[in-house]
Enzyme design. Structure first.
Site, PDB file in Angstrom:
ATOM      1  N   THR A  42       1.194   2.823  -1.352  1.00  0.00           N
ATOM      2  CA  THR A  42       2.079   1.597  -1.426  1.00  0.00           C
ATOM      3  C   THR A  42       1.472   1.350   1.013  1.00  0.00           C
ATOM      4  OG1 THR A  42       4.110   3.050  -0.166  1.00  0.00           O
ATOM      5  CG2 THR A  42       3.794   2.267  -2.293  1.00  0.00           C
ATOM      6  N   VAL A  44       2.997   1.218   3.257  1.00  0.00           N
ATOM      7  CA  VAL A  44       4.330   1.322   4.310  1.00  0.00           C
ATOM      8  C   VAL A  44       4.348   3.009   4.703  1.00  0.00           C
ATOM      9  CG1 VAL A  44       7.375   2.160   5.703  1.00  0.00           C
ATOM     10  CG2 VAL A  44       6.675  -0.621   4.256  1.00  0.00           C
ATOM     11  N   CYS A  45       4.057   3.347   3.429  1.00  0.00           N
ATOM     12  CA  CYS A  45       3.397   4.171   3.652  1.00  0.00           C
ATOM     13  C   CYS A  45       2.687   4.573   3.750  1.00  0.00           C
ATOM     14  CB  CYS A  45       4.112   5.699   1.882  1.00  0.00           C
ATOM     15  SG  CYS A  45       5.533   5.283   0.692  1.00  0.00           S
ATOM     16  N   THR A  46       2.360   4.256   3.590  1.00  0.00           N
ATOM     17  CA  THR A  46      -0.113   4.546   3.816  1.00  0.00           C
ATOM     18  C   THR A  46       0.625   4.505   5.703  1.00  0.00           C
ATOM     19  OG1 THR A  46      -0.329   3.940   1.726  1.00  0.00           O
ATOM     20  CG2 THR A  46      -1.751   3.376   3.702  1.00  0.00           C
ATOM     21  N   LEU A  49       1.676   8.124   7.060  1.00  0.00           N
ATOM     22  CA  LEU A  49       1.417   9.644   6.729  1.00  0.00           C
ATOM     23  C   LEU A  49       0.139   8.692   7.910  1.00  0.00           C
ATOM     24  CD1 LEU A  49       3.070   8.961   4.026  1.00  0.00           C
ATOM     25  CD2 LEU A  49       1.268  10.975   3.303  1.00  0.00           C
TER      26      LEU A  49
END
Ligand code: BEZ
Length: 208
Positions: A42, A44-46, A49
């Site tokens: 997804t 935003v998560c990418t 991290l």
């Protein structure tokens, strides 16, 4: 169960992209940032991290280990890792916990059903070397976190653990601090530089 500041961070065993861990053993002697994200693959998560991978030197300088968690499987995390490198420019260099049975997510109260589904929201726990929870943050799924702020809080916690001071609104490292109310102004002047009494309860000093 919700987790409060000062609580012991719940321990757990889990599979991660760096192999199986016992959380307290894994972080032994270190600070830790444990943070959840809703789902692999997804956008935003990418970015989050990737940013964390890019900040590993900053975390290491402060004796901090980072670890992410979502309810996705280990295969999913491993399949996603190359995208994190593509987007952030740095290979994934910290573990992601696979939590398909939601053991970790439930023990840290990271699933908020009102936020839409049974994936984790964006929780952050800063945990000190004695395993005490020192900060909690909860962000909605649509809003990426500010990792500079997470590092700023770690700097503030490490500073205020080392001297009888607090940090004011919008403090950044190197700027002035507030003398703890437990210290007299005379003692503060003996210990800190540039002590200034603005109110009997508000004494500024240079950062020790
Ligand atoms: C994201 O990481 O982009 C995302 C994940 C879940 C819900 C909304 C955004």
């Amino acid at each position: 169960m919700s987790i409060r500041l000062g609580d012991e961070a719940p321990n757990f065993r889990a599979d991660t992209t760096d192999g199986p861990i016992d959380f307290h053993e894994w972080k032994s002697g270190s600070w830790a940032v444990l943070f959840s994200h809703p789902a692999d693959f997804t956008p935003v998560c990418t970015t989050e991290l990737g940013r964390t991978a890019g900040l590993q030197d900053e975390f290491s300088k402060r004796n901090v280990k980072t670890i992410a968690v979502s309810v996705d499987s280990l295969d999913s995390h491993n399949g996603w890792a190359p995208d994190i490198k593509d987007v952030g420019g740095v290979p994934l260099n910290f573990p992601i916990i696979a939590d398909p049975d939601r053991t970790v997510s439930m023990s840290y109260d990271m699933i908020h059903p009102g936020e839409g589904d049974s994936s984790t929201v964006r929780s952050v726990f800063i945990i000190d070397p004695t395993n005490k929870v020192r900060l909690t943050l909860t962000y909605p799924k649509s809003v990426g976190r500010n990792f500079d702020e997470i590092i700023r809080v770690i700097d503030a916690l490490q500073l205020t653990d080392s001297a009888p001071v607090s940090t004011p609104a919008d403090w950044t490292p190197g700027s002035r601090v507030i003398v703890a109310p437990t210290m007299s102004t005379a003692d503060a002047k003996a210990r800190f530089a540039n002590v200034e009494e603005v109110k009997p309860y508000l004494r500024w000093a240079s950062q020790p």
